[in-house]
Design an enzyme around this catalytic site. Sequence first.
Site, PDB file in Angstrom:
ATOM      1  N   THR A 179      35.401  46.308  34.911  1.00 21.57           N
ATOM      2  CA  THR A 179      36.555  46.794  35.661  1.00 21.57           C
ATOM      3  C   THR A 179      36.987  48.173  35.174  1.00 21.57           C
ATOM      4  O   THR A 179      36.751  48.512  34.015  1.00 21.57           O
ATOM      5  CB  THR A 179      37.693  45.777  35.417  1.00 21.57           C
ATOM      6  OG1 THR A 179      37.289  44.553  35.988  1.00 21.57           O
ATOM      7  CG2 THR A 179      39.025  46.200  35.950  1.00 21.57           C
ATOM      8  N   ARG A 207      37.469  33.688  45.075  1.00 18.69           N
ATOM      9  CA  ARG A 207      38.149  33.841  43.773  1.00 18.69           C
ATOM     10  C   ARG A 207      38.726  35.258  43.612  1.00 18.69           C
ATOM     11  O   ARG A 207      38.079  36.241  43.881  1.00 18.69           O
ATOM     12  CB  ARG A 207      37.142  33.563  42.657  1.00 18.69           C
ATOM     13  CG  ARG A 207      37.690  33.711  41.242  1.00 18.69           C
ATOM     14  CD  ARG A 207      37.420  35.082  40.664  1.00 18.69           C
ATOM     15  NE  ARG A 207      37.827  35.162  39.248  1.00 18.69           N
ATOM     16  CZ  ARG A 207      37.901  36.303  38.579  1.00 18.69           C
ATOM     17  NH1 ARG A 207      37.601  37.440  39.160  1.00 18.69           N
ATOM     18  NH2 ARG A 207      38.273  36.306  37.326  1.00 18.69           N
ATOM     19  N   VAL A 208      39.960  35.325  43.163  1.00 22.96           N
ATOM     20  CA  VAL A 208      40.595  36.603  42.867  1.00 22.96           C
ATOM     21  C   VAL A 208      41.039  36.552  41.402  1.00 22.96           C
ATOM     22  O   VAL A 208      41.593  35.552  40.953  1.00 22.96           O
ATOM     23  CB  VAL A 208      41.819  36.838  43.792  1.00 22.96           C
ATOM     24  CG1 VAL A 208      42.549  38.109  43.393  1.00 22.96           C
ATOM     25  CG2 VAL A 208      41.382  36.926  45.260  1.00 22.96           C
ATOM     26  N   GLY A 209      40.780  37.633  40.684  1.00 28.80           N
ATOM     27  CA  GLY A 209      41.153  37.685  39.262  1.00 28.80           C
ATOM     28  C   GLY A 209      42.507  38.323  39.051  1.00 28.80           C
ATOM     29  O   GLY A 209      43.368  38.341  39.937  1.00 28.80           O
ATOM     30  N   ASP A 210      42.680  38.870  37.871  1.00 28.97           N
ATOM     31  CA  ASP A 210      43.978  39.439  37.487  1.00 28.97           C
ATOM     32  C   ASP A 210      44.194  40.862  37.988  1.00 28.97           C
ATOM     33  O   ASP A 210      45.341  41.310  38.104  1.00 28.97           O
ATOM     34  CB  ASP A 210      44.079  39.469  35.957  1.00 28.97           C
ATOM     35  CG  ASP A 210      42.955  40.308  35.341  1.00 28.97           C
ATOM     36  OD1 ASP A 210      41.783  40.079  35.720  1.00 28.97           O
ATOM     37  OD2 ASP A 210      43.236  41.191  34.517  1.00 28.97           O
ATOM     38  N   THR A 230      41.494  44.570  31.369  1.00 24.45           N
ATOM     39  CA  THR A 230      40.137  44.187  31.763  1.00 24.45           C
ATOM     40  C   THR A 230      39.717  42.991  30.929  1.00 24.45           C
ATOM     41  O   THR A 230      40.013  42.934  29.735  1.00 24.45           O
ATOM     42  CB  THR A 230      39.131  45.337  31.568  1.00 24.45           C
ATOM     43  OG1 THR A 230      37.811  44.818  31.814  1.00 24.45           O
ATOM     44  CG2 THR A 230      39.182  45.940  30.176  1.00 24.45           C
ATOM     45  N   GLY A 231      39.053  42.053  31.561  1.00 25.51           N
ATOM     46  CA  GLY A 231      38.629  40.878  30.806  1.00 25.51           C
ATOM     47  C   GLY A 231      38.551  39.673  31.718  1.00 25.51           C
ATOM     48  O   GLY A 231      38.503  39.814  32.947  1.00 25.51           O
ATOM     49  N   GLY A 233      39.653  37.296  33.896  1.00 20.12           N
ATOM     50  CA  GLY A 233      40.859  37.343  34.707  1.00 20.12           C
ATOM     51  C   GLY A 233      41.744  36.113  34.686  1.00 20.12           C
ATOM     52  O   GLY A 233      42.974  36.216  34.688  1.00 20.12           O
TER      53      GLY A 233
HETATM   54  N1  ASP Z   1      39.486  41.144  35.044  1.00 18.54           N
HETATM   55  C1  ASP Z   1      38.456  41.190  36.035  1.00 18.54           C
HETATM   56  C2  ASP Z   1      38.470  39.896  36.805  1.00 18.54           C
HETATM   57  O1  ASP Z   1      38.634  38.858  36.211  1.00 18.54           O
HETATM   58  C3  ASP Z   1      37.101  41.391  35.480  1.00 18.54           C
HETATM   59  C4  ASP Z   1      36.954  42.484  34.464  1.00 18.54           C
HETATM   60  O2  ASP Z   1      37.934  42.993  33.936  1.00 18.54           O
HETATM   61  O3  ASP Z   1      35.826  42.861  34.209  1.00 18.54           O
HETATM   62  O4  ASP Z   1      38.269  39.930  37.987  1.00 18.54           O
END
Ligand code: ASP
Length: 313
Positions: A179, A207-210, A230-231, A233
């Site tokens: 991200t 699916r939707v992340g953070d 980032t991480g 989610g």
């Molecule tokens: N945080 C993002 C998600 O979970 C992925 C990422 O940061 O690489 O969609």
Amino acid sequence: MAEHANSGPITLVIHGGAGTITRANLSPEREKEYLKKLQDALDSGFAVLESGGKSVDAVIVAIKIMENSPLFNAGKGSVFTNDERNELDASIMDGSNLMAGAVAGVTTIKNPIDAAYAVMTQSKHVMLFGRGAEVFAEEHGLEIVSPAYFFDSTRYKQLLQLKGKDNISDVGDDKKFGTVGCVALDSHGNLAAGTSTGGMTNKKYGRVGDSPIIGAGTYANNLTCAVSATGWGEYFIRLNVAHDVHALMEYAHLSVRDAADSVVLKKLPRLGGDGGVIALDRQGNFTMPFCTEGMYRGYITKKGDGKVFIYKN
Ligand code: ASP
């Protein structure tokens, strides 16, 4: 009344994703490409701040450079869903007025960060998703592309390797992160934050992340700080990571560094998640903690004085 003088400190900080990024698994050529693109993003965003521009605009400029590069998991180069599509998420927040905008699950908007900004500035809403967000982007004159524009063979190969595994937690770290995000402080003393992503490889069922969620992946408030995450989610949503950094500063009076460290280095791994954030306060203090092996990241506070990093040490 006179406008705020253009004299405060200006700072821009970016990330290009956290994960298992080690010297052993990144070739010297690839490393150079990442460092160069991160530097481009820093320099371009900083030029906006230097000319007296707004932090939100600097955030957009820096993020678009990374969205347009296949190196990062955002815009072109986004990871693939289980059904072989690219579904993109982005958000932006203006710390001066707490306005925010986001899009989720979009497949045809070339630069999702532009769409997030349009939602913030040209609609009464905060988050639009899927086809509706795409129609909104079209109606507001944003660049629309065929879903095929986002195809990247490296990302596609990553999906094929992972197919058959049901759980996104089975995805190798290096494949689920990437991200991009930016936080900025402009000469008017205003903070802004933005984040853009393709999400996690092999994600299913919409699916939707953070990243598009204000408070989880992105938060900015002139009272305290601007944060982009980032991480993994799901953990960032459950911990409300970006807002928690702000809250620790507002209510517990922690410094930006202590607040971000406490969330990213303690609460996040304790729950089983991983990743990192960039966080910047109104005095120009910033921090870039992560609990993975690496995080593409960088900062710039003076012209020609930007620094970019990949690994832990
Ligand atoms: N945080 C993002 C998600 O979970 C992925 C990422 O940061 O690489 O969609």
